[in-house]
Structure formats: structure tokens, C-alpha cells
Write a protein that holds these residues in place. Sequence first.
Motif, PDB file in Angstrom:
ATOM      1  N   VAL A   1      -4.620  -0.274 -26.969  1.00  0.00           N
ATOM      2  CA  VAL A   1      -4.813  -0.718 -25.477  1.00  0.00           C
ATOM      3  C   VAL A   1      -4.857   0.303 -24.024  1.00  0.00           C
ATOM      4  O   VAL A   1      -3.974   1.351 -23.930  1.00  0.00           O
ATOM      5  CB  VAL A   1      -3.630  -1.612 -24.906  1.00  0.00           C
ATOM      6  N   ALA A   2      -5.691  -0.140 -23.266  1.00  0.00           N
ATOM      7  CA  ALA A   2      -6.473   0.937 -22.487  1.00  0.00           C
ATOM      8  C   ALA A   2      -6.313  -0.512 -20.969  1.00  0.00           C
ATOM      9  O   ALA A   2      -6.550  -1.174 -21.127  1.00  0.00           O
ATOM     10  CB  ALA A   2      -7.811   1.215 -22.164  1.00  0.00           C
ATOM     11  N   ASN A   3      -5.388   0.640 -20.013  1.00  0.00           N
ATOM     12  CA  ASN A   3      -5.141  -0.297 -19.405  1.00  0.00           C
ATOM     13  C   ASN A   3      -5.697   0.416 -17.862  1.00  0.00           C
ATOM     14  O   ASN A   3      -6.410   1.309 -17.636  1.00  0.00           O
ATOM     15  CB  ASN A   3      -3.337   0.203 -18.388  1.00  0.00           C
ATOM     16  N   PHE A   4      -6.714  -0.555 -17.393  1.00  0.00           N
ATOM     17  CA  PHE A   4      -7.761  -0.606 -16.183  1.00  0.00           C
ATOM     18  C   PHE A   4      -6.849  -0.270 -15.084  1.00  0.00           C
ATOM     19  O   PHE A   4      -6.974   0.075 -13.693  1.00  0.00           O
ATOM     20  CB  PHE A   4      -9.162  -1.520 -15.683  1.00  0.00           C
TER      21      PHE A   4
ATOM     22  N   ALA B   1     -12.754   6.223 -24.518  1.00  0.00           N
ATOM     23  CA  ALA B   1     -13.180   7.991 -23.535  1.00  0.00           C
ATOM     24  C   ALA B   1     -12.199   7.417 -22.542  1.00  0.00           C
ATOM     25  O   ALA B   1     -12.843   8.285 -21.618  1.00  0.00           O
ATOM     26  CB  ALA B   1     -14.945   8.022 -23.337  1.00  0.00           C
ATOM     27  N   ALA B   2     -12.014   6.515 -23.058  1.00  0.00           N
ATOM     28  CA  ALA B   2     -11.452   5.413 -21.499  1.00  0.00           C
ATOM     29  C   ALA B   2     -10.298   6.717 -21.054  1.00  0.00           C
ATOM     30  O   ALA B   2     -10.417   6.395 -19.839  1.00  0.00           O
ATOM     31  CB  ALA B   2     -11.159   4.209 -21.161  1.00  0.00           C
ATOM     32  N   PRO B   3      -9.272   6.585 -21.935  1.00  0.00           N
ATOM     33  CA  PRO B   3      -7.927   8.135 -21.217  1.00  0.00           C
ATOM     34  C   PRO B   3      -8.755   9.143 -20.442  1.00  0.00           C
ATOM     35  O   PRO B   3      -8.144   9.086 -19.323  1.00  0.00           O
ATOM     36  CB  PRO B   3      -7.521   8.198 -22.295  1.00  0.00           C
TER      37      PRO B   3
ATOM     38  N   SER C   1      -2.768   4.689 -21.732  1.00  0.00           N
ATOM     39  CA  SER C   1      -3.230   3.962 -23.178  1.00  0.00           C
ATOM     40  C   SER C   1      -1.741   2.956 -23.516  1.00  0.00           C
ATOM     41  O   SER C   1      -0.235   4.411 -23.782  1.00  0.00           O
ATOM     42  CB  SER C   1      -3.547   5.678 -23.938  1.00  0.00           C
ATOM     43  N   SER C   2      -1.615   2.840 -24.388  1.00  0.00           N
ATOM     44  CA  SER C   2      -1.020   2.050 -25.576  1.00  0.00           C
ATOM     45  C   SER C   2      -1.296   1.571 -26.736  1.00  0.00           C
ATOM     46  O   SER C   2      -2.734   1.498 -26.816  1.00  0.00           O
ATOM     47  CB  SER C   2       0.299   0.934 -24.868  1.00  0.00           C
TER      48      SER C   2
END
Length: 231
Positions: A128-131, A14-16, A87-88
Amino acid sequence: MKNLLLTLMLGAAAAPAAMAQARAGGNMSSKDYTGGAVTDSRNTGFGIKGGYNLTNLYGSGKGLFNPDYLNAFHGGIYGQFGFNQVSSLQVELLYTRKGYTANFAGGAYNESQRTTRLNYLQLPILYVANFTKNLSFHIGPQVSLLTNARVYDQDLALSAGGFNSLDYGAVAGFEGRVGPARIGVRYDLGLGNVYKDGVSVKYGNNTVANLTNTNLHNQTFQVYLGLGFTQ
């Protein structure tokens, strides 16, 4: 722990959308990567990494060994492809040591005789999710191939030791970047059984445990350093 990893996976999925919505409401300079194209961002590149493992067993058969954590290591390479600025996908190939140090009643064995070292080739595939520009969350599945086992200070054939050659599980952790350098922490949860069912575990010529319908899995805490190169 399995429920925690499932919750983290759902949150990561759900982060993206949440981050994209936040960006729509205003500029987030902490995620303004160099370059406009996806492949020009800091989310795409390759590098090397390595670090420290603190590893042990968990599962219903743990009481047979009363194991202590084993100090070990891991190292390898990774490649990362950015879908967007948040996202990656990161794929790694690691050589990693897992295992444990058993504690048997009566103290019949010294520490070197009680230590089981299991060397794996490991392939994590991570979302990978970048904050922020310099902080990211990693989560995903991993599969491992056992290449070598050392028990009672002796190298054993995998069939002789009764080990399963294939392991699988999940990985989750956080990573920070400082320039090209990376530092991270992870938890690696093994879901495959370390031993085959019906195995008699031996130290030297002595049988110390008979495993029948017993679940024993690897678990590893990792701290690592890496050096990355963006494309």
C-alpha cells in the motif's frame, strides 16, 4: 492487462523513494499522520470490508461460452502494518464469489441454468502506497482456494465439475479514507486456469464444451466499503 499490472508493480516499487525525496524537499501536511512511531500511524490497524463483484472469464477458451458478467459479492477482514508514513503491507482474508453466465447458441438454457458461481477463500497480500493522507494505491499477489461450485442450479463436487481448487493472480486498485471508513475499487486478475485440462463442461445432463489445452481465467472488478481501526 498483464503488462499493465507489471508496469503498476514497478511503479509502486519506486513510489516510496520518490515520496521520501519529495518529503525531504519540504513538509507534506497531507501525509502527517497522528503519532510519531510507525505503529501509531494510520498505516497500522485492522478492520472489516465487503462489497460488489462484477466477474467474468477471459482467455483463449472464452468463445466456447460467450460469457456475460456475473453480479456477485465479497467480504472479509484485513490487517495492515505500516513501515513508515507512506508504505505499508496489508493482508486480507476474503470470501468472494466469482463466475460467469454463459450464452450458448440457440438459447437452449435460461439464465439460471447458464450461471456458474464459484466461491473462494481469497488471501491478497498487498503493498500500500499513500499518495495523500486519504488516498492510497494497492497492488500485490493473491491466492484463492475454491470452496464451492454451483452450476445449473446444483451444487457440484469440485472434482465432478472439473474445477481447479487453487487459483492465483494479482490485484491492483485505489482506496480513499474518510475517518474510519474506507471506499475502494480494484481489478482482480486470475492467472490460474478455472478448469482442469480435458474437462467436459456439462449443464444438467448435456455436455456443452470439451476443454483441451484451453486457458480460462477469472477476472473481477470490485467496489468495496470498509471500516478500519488504527492501533
